[in-house]
Design a protein around this motif. Structure first.
Motif, PDB file in Angstrom:
ATOM      1  N   GLY A  77       4.477   6.325  -9.758  1.00  0.00           N
ATOM      2  CA  GLY A  77       3.406   6.857  -9.813  1.00  0.00           C
ATOM      3  C   GLY A  77       3.849   7.412 -11.377  1.00  0.00           C
ATOM      4  N   TYR A 105       0.100   3.881 -11.453  1.00  0.00           N
ATOM      5  CA  TYR A 105       1.143   3.525 -10.238  1.00  0.00           C
ATOM      6  C   TYR A 105       1.281   2.162 -11.478  1.00  0.00           C
ATOM      7  CZ  TYR A 105      -1.290   6.955  -6.860  1.00  0.00           C
ATOM      8  OH  TYR A 105      -1.887   7.515  -6.461  1.00  0.00           O
ATOM      9  N   ASN A 115      -7.055   4.785  -9.475  1.00  0.00           N
ATOM     10  CA  ASN A 115      -7.656   5.433  -7.985  1.00  0.00           C
ATOM     11  C   ASN A 115      -7.464   4.324  -6.847  1.00  0.00           C
ATOM     12  OD1 ASN A 115      -8.843   7.654  -9.032  1.00  0.00           O
ATOM     13  ND2 ASN A 115     -10.791   5.930 -10.151  1.00  0.00           N
ATOM     14  N   THR A 116      -6.662   3.423  -7.171  1.00  0.00           N
ATOM     15  CA  THR A 116      -5.722   2.135  -5.677  1.00  0.00           C
ATOM     16  C   THR A 116      -4.624   2.616  -5.596  1.00  0.00           C
ATOM     17  OG1 THR A 116      -7.033   0.890  -7.299  1.00  0.00           O
ATOM     18  CG2 THR A 116      -5.869  -0.263  -6.123  1.00  0.00           C
ATOM     19  N   THR A 117      -4.128   2.099  -4.127  1.00  0.00           N
ATOM     20  CA  THR A 117      -3.334   2.489  -3.378  1.00  0.00           C
ATOM     21  C   THR A 117      -3.030   1.750  -2.545  1.00  0.00           C
ATOM     22  OG1 THR A 117      -4.575   3.370  -1.286  1.00  0.00           O
ATOM     23  CG2 THR A 117      -4.183   5.408  -3.569  1.00  0.00           C
ATOM     24  N   SER A 118      -3.488   0.446  -3.161  1.00  0.00           N
ATOM     25  CA  SER A 118      -2.867  -0.704  -2.098  1.00  0.00           C
ATOM     26  C   SER A 118      -3.020  -2.323  -3.423  1.00  0.00           C
ATOM     27  CB  SER A 118      -3.966  -1.497  -1.026  1.00  0.00           C
ATOM     28  OG  SER A 118      -5.059  -1.184  -1.482  1.00  0.00           O
ATOM     29  N   SER A 142       0.639  -1.247  -0.037  1.00  0.00           N
ATOM     30  CA  SER A 142      -0.056  -0.224   0.132  1.00  0.00           C
ATOM     31  C   SER A 142       0.715   1.158  -0.186  1.00  0.00           C
ATOM     32  CB  SER A 142      -0.630  -0.125   1.107  1.00  0.00           C
ATOM     33  OG  SER A 142       0.053  -0.101   2.538  1.00  0.00           O
ATOM     34  N   TRP A 143       0.348   1.952  -0.549  1.00  0.00           N
ATOM     35  CA  TRP A 143       1.104   3.124  -0.927  1.00  0.00           C
ATOM     36  C   TRP A 143       0.361   4.593  -0.626  1.00  0.00           C
ATOM     37  CZ3 TRP A 143       0.324  -0.530  -4.529  1.00  0.00           C
ATOM     38  CH2 TRP A 143      -0.321   0.255  -5.694  1.00  0.00           C
ATOM     39  N   LYS A 144       0.282   5.763  -0.396  1.00  0.00           N
ATOM     40  CA  LYS A 144       0.032   7.289  -0.184  1.00  0.00           C
ATOM     41  C   LYS A 144      -0.192   7.349  -1.720  1.00  0.00           C
ATOM     42  CE  LYS A 144       2.754   8.604   3.920  1.00  0.00           C
ATOM     43  NZ  LYS A 144       3.696   9.536   4.652  1.00  0.00           N
ATOM     44  N   PRO A 145      -1.328   8.574  -2.168  1.00  0.00           N
ATOM     45  CA  PRO A 145      -1.431   8.624  -2.805  1.00  0.00           C
ATOM     46  C   PRO A 145      -0.688   9.965  -3.455  1.00  0.00           C
ATOM     47  CG  PRO A 145      -3.019   8.929  -1.300  1.00  0.00           C
ATOM     48  CD  PRO A 145      -2.347   8.449  -1.044  1.00  0.00           C
ATOM     49  N   GLN A 146      -0.998   9.875  -4.776  1.00  0.00           N
ATOM     50  CA  GLN A 146       0.098  11.049  -5.272  1.00  0.00           C
ATOM     51  C   GLN A 146      -0.578  12.344  -5.433  1.00  0.00           C
ATOM     52  OE1 GLN A 146       3.028  10.648  -5.767  1.00  0.00           O
ATOM     53  NE2 GLN A 146       3.471  12.553  -6.786  1.00  0.00           N
TER      54      GLN A 146
END
Length: 673
Positions: free
Chosen positions: A296, A253, A273-276, A242-246
């Motif tokens: 990103g 991504y 729209n996906t962060t994991s 998982s990561w922080k949205p840009q």
């Protein structure tokens, strides 16, 4: 119409059944034939076949099955004599198997056997752009870009991929572009680009055409962005990331990693729209570290590194122990260090180290705890929780004592393998002090020897040169110290040599000068004769010429004898009337005095030549024979030729016009100096 009855009977009972039907409704038709395919292209085909006719206006019900790419499709059609069916939505470059069977459409009773045929659709241009990713290594002045792409699936390839076209376009200079064709099945290429922005387009090509282009933009800025690495724990199902949205506009991504042991770059595209995501693959192995990078993608197709993550799908115990060195060994302590131990190649995250120590006393030192090894032996253990700390000072030891130790790392799965203990003995207290004293002394001596060896030529020239340099003599410093500016070292061009004194000894005769005081007049030596040549001027009214002066620079031993001095010569006396002003006995005494301490024995036939100076004090071999008021020698302006005349050559008698200052001739066999 027919009525058929079937009777079954045994000894207990009798049973029967009957059926009534029209015989023409129970006809088993013959199989279809002449199955063909017409107008076959990439997605469509026309299937045709024929049936045996029963009668006019007889209707057949036919069933078609189409098998291809693991799928089965079924179609029903009614025909009279010849059958035809249009097959659509086929896959390009795909082999299909089509078959048909028929029955009576009015009164269905039974299908015929299958009749079929295989066919292959034609190729079409690839329908999808290849999945492309890149690895950028920024170097001074350029970028090294490695492009990777995944092979298209058969569904999207629409045929056999023959090559890939890579078009590199300079965005700063749009007129410049480069096309590269990479033959299949290659899936990567390397590009060397300068510090400009580039757009790279990759297409897959078959015999029909090219696929849509996949576009990647390489920025002119270097990609050496420093991002902190985060540790993650994997599971049997893979890695959960998982990561922080840009912030800003992001079109998606990309997560990339390397598959071991092939070290092939893999990546996964994730929506904007996906962060994991979960990365799962059968290639993940226990005990292997995997590094993940999350990028990103901006609207300009430029990738920006966001996060780094590393982890193991399953951690294992360390595979090896560090190589430990013993430093700073004293009578009460020693230092253990393992600086060269690499933690990156271990099958798990190193969390620290265990240090095991044994001694004969079996008492644990401070900071150590008692522990029992797998073989049942007892020892002391010290735990280091910091994996970056790779040294330990073991103190509070006893002099001249025997100790054993070994060091092993540990992970969440356990510690490293058991190793043999290393032995170390502490030295005596006094020996360590001696070493502290002797080592600096030895070092100083070696340093002095090295300096003397390197400066040996300078020391020789300064202390004991082969040929002394008068201008470098210590006498100059003494002269300056006495503040006497009038005394200087004699230059070559200052004086005119007036006399050369030659002494020779007859052959076969030896003169013993040491250990005896016998007068030289008693030997077989003949008395030396001197011949003086006056200056060329006829009317010379000054004092007599310089006979000889001792040069202390070249013959220090002669200075003690004082055998040279001024001898006045009457200016008007003819050369033939000139004689030796000093008696021969005095000359012999001077000779004896000069050589008494310097020569032990002069072999027969040896001769020597001694040049004398004109600046020494006037002295003679016999002081009583000197005049009371000696005449000062005239000023000498320059040197003239000094010459020793061979003894066997007869010289003409000197004249008044002779240019030589003074020549001394001796009989053969006499010493000369």
């Amino acid at each position: 119409m027919y009525n058929f009855t079937l009777i079954a009977e045994n000894y207990l009972r009798k049973r029967s059944v009957n059926i009534l039907f029209n015989l023409t409704h129970r006809v088993y038709l013959m199989n279809p034939f002449s199955v063909n395919f017409e107008n076959v292209n990439a997605t469509n085909a026309i299937m045709t076949w024929k049936v045996h006719s029963m009668r006019n206006n007889f209707t057949y019900l036919c069933q078609i099955e189409l098998h291809g790419e693991g799928k089965m499709m079924q179609y029903d059609v009614s025909i009279n004599v010849n059958g035809e069916y249009f097959l659509s939505e086929l896959e390009p470059a795909t082999e299909y198997m089509a078959r048909v069977r028929c029955a009576d459409a009015s009164h269905f009773w039974k299908w015929t056997e299958w009749s079929g045929q295989n066919f292959t659709t034609l190729e079409a241009a690839p329908s999808e752009a290849p999945d492309v990713w890149r690895s950028v290594n920024s170097e001074p002045g350029n970028h090294t870009v490695t492009l990777f792409w995944k092979p298209l699936s058969k569904l999207h390839a629409n045929g056999k991929i023959l090559f890939y076209n890579v078009v590199v376009e300079n965005l700063d200079k749009p007129s410049r572009s480069e096309l590269r064709s990479i033959p299949a099945p290659a899936n990567s290429t390397k590009l060397i680009l300068d510090r400009c922005s580039y757009q790279i387009c990759v297409t897959a090509n078959n015999s029909v055409g090219a696929s849509p282009a996949s576009i990647i933009v390489i920025s002119a800025d270097p990609e050496n962005k420093e991002v902190e690495e985060e540790r993650i724990a994997g599971t049997e199902g893979g890695f959960s990331l998982s990561w922080k949205p840009q912030p800003g506009d992001v079109i998606g991504y990309v997560v990339d990693w390397c598959d071991h042991p092939q070290d092939v770059l893999q990546w996964k595209n994730v929506g904007p729209n996906t962060t994991s995501t979960v990365i799962s693959t059968d290639a993940f192995r226990p005990g292997v570290r995997y590094d993940f990078r999350i990028y990103g993608l901006s609207t300009k197709r430029i990738a920006c590194l966001l996060e780094k993550k590393t982890g193991y799908s399953q951690e294992l115990a360390p595979s090896d122990n560090p190589h430990v060195l013993v430093d700073m060994l004293t009578s009460h302590s020693f230092t253990l260090s393992w600086k060269d131990y690499s933690t990156e190649s271990q099958p798990g995250f190193i969390q620290g180290y265990h240090v095991y120590l044994k001694s004969k006393a079996r008492q644990c030192h401070p900071r150590f705890q008692k522990a029992v090894l797998s073989d049942g032996s007892e020892c002391c253990k010290y735990k280091i929780d910091n994996p970056e700390e790779k040294a330990l000072i073991v103190d509070n030891l006893k002099p001249e004592s025997f100790y054993e130790f070994f060091v092993t790392p540990f992970t969440s799965a356990g510690e490293g393998p058991n190793a043999t203990f290393t032995k170390v003995t502490t030295p005596d207290e006094h020996s360590s002090m001696l070493i502290r004293i002797l080592l600096p002394m030895v070092f100083c001596v070696l340093l002095i020897m090295i300096v003397c060896y390197l400066k040996s030529q300078w020391i020789k020239e300064t202390c004991y040169p082969d040929i002394p340099d008068p201008y470098k003599s210590s006498i100059l410093s003494l002269i300056k110290f006495k503040e006497n500016p009038h005394l200087t070292i004699m230059n070559v061009s200052d004086c005119i040599p007036d006399a050369i004194e030659v002494v020779s000894k007859p052959e076969g005769t030896k003169i013993q000068l040491l250990g005896t005081r016998k007068s030289l007049t008693e030997t077989e030596l003949t008395k030396p004769n001197y011949l003086y040549l006056l200056p060329t001027e006829k009317n010379h009214s000054g004092p007599g010429p310089c006979i000889c002066f001792e040069n202390f620079t070249y013959n220090q031993a002669a200075s003690d004898a004082g055998s040279c001095g001024h001898v006045p010569v009457p200016p008007k006396a003819p050369p033939s009337m000139l004689g030796l002003m000093t008696s021969p006995e005095n000359v012999l005494k001077a000779l004896e005095k000069n050589y008494m301490n310097s020569l032990g024995e002069v072999p027969a036939g040896e001769t020597s030549l001694n040049y004398v100076s004109q600046l020494a004090s006037p002295m003679s071999g016999d002081k009583d024979s000197l005049p009371t008021n000696p005449v000062e020698p005239p000023h000498c302006s320059e040197y003239k030729m000094q010459m020793a005349v061979p003894l066997r050559l007869a010289l003409p008698p000197p004249t008044e016009n002779s240019s030589l200052s003074s020549i001394t001739l001796l009989d053969p066999g006499e010493h000369y100096r």
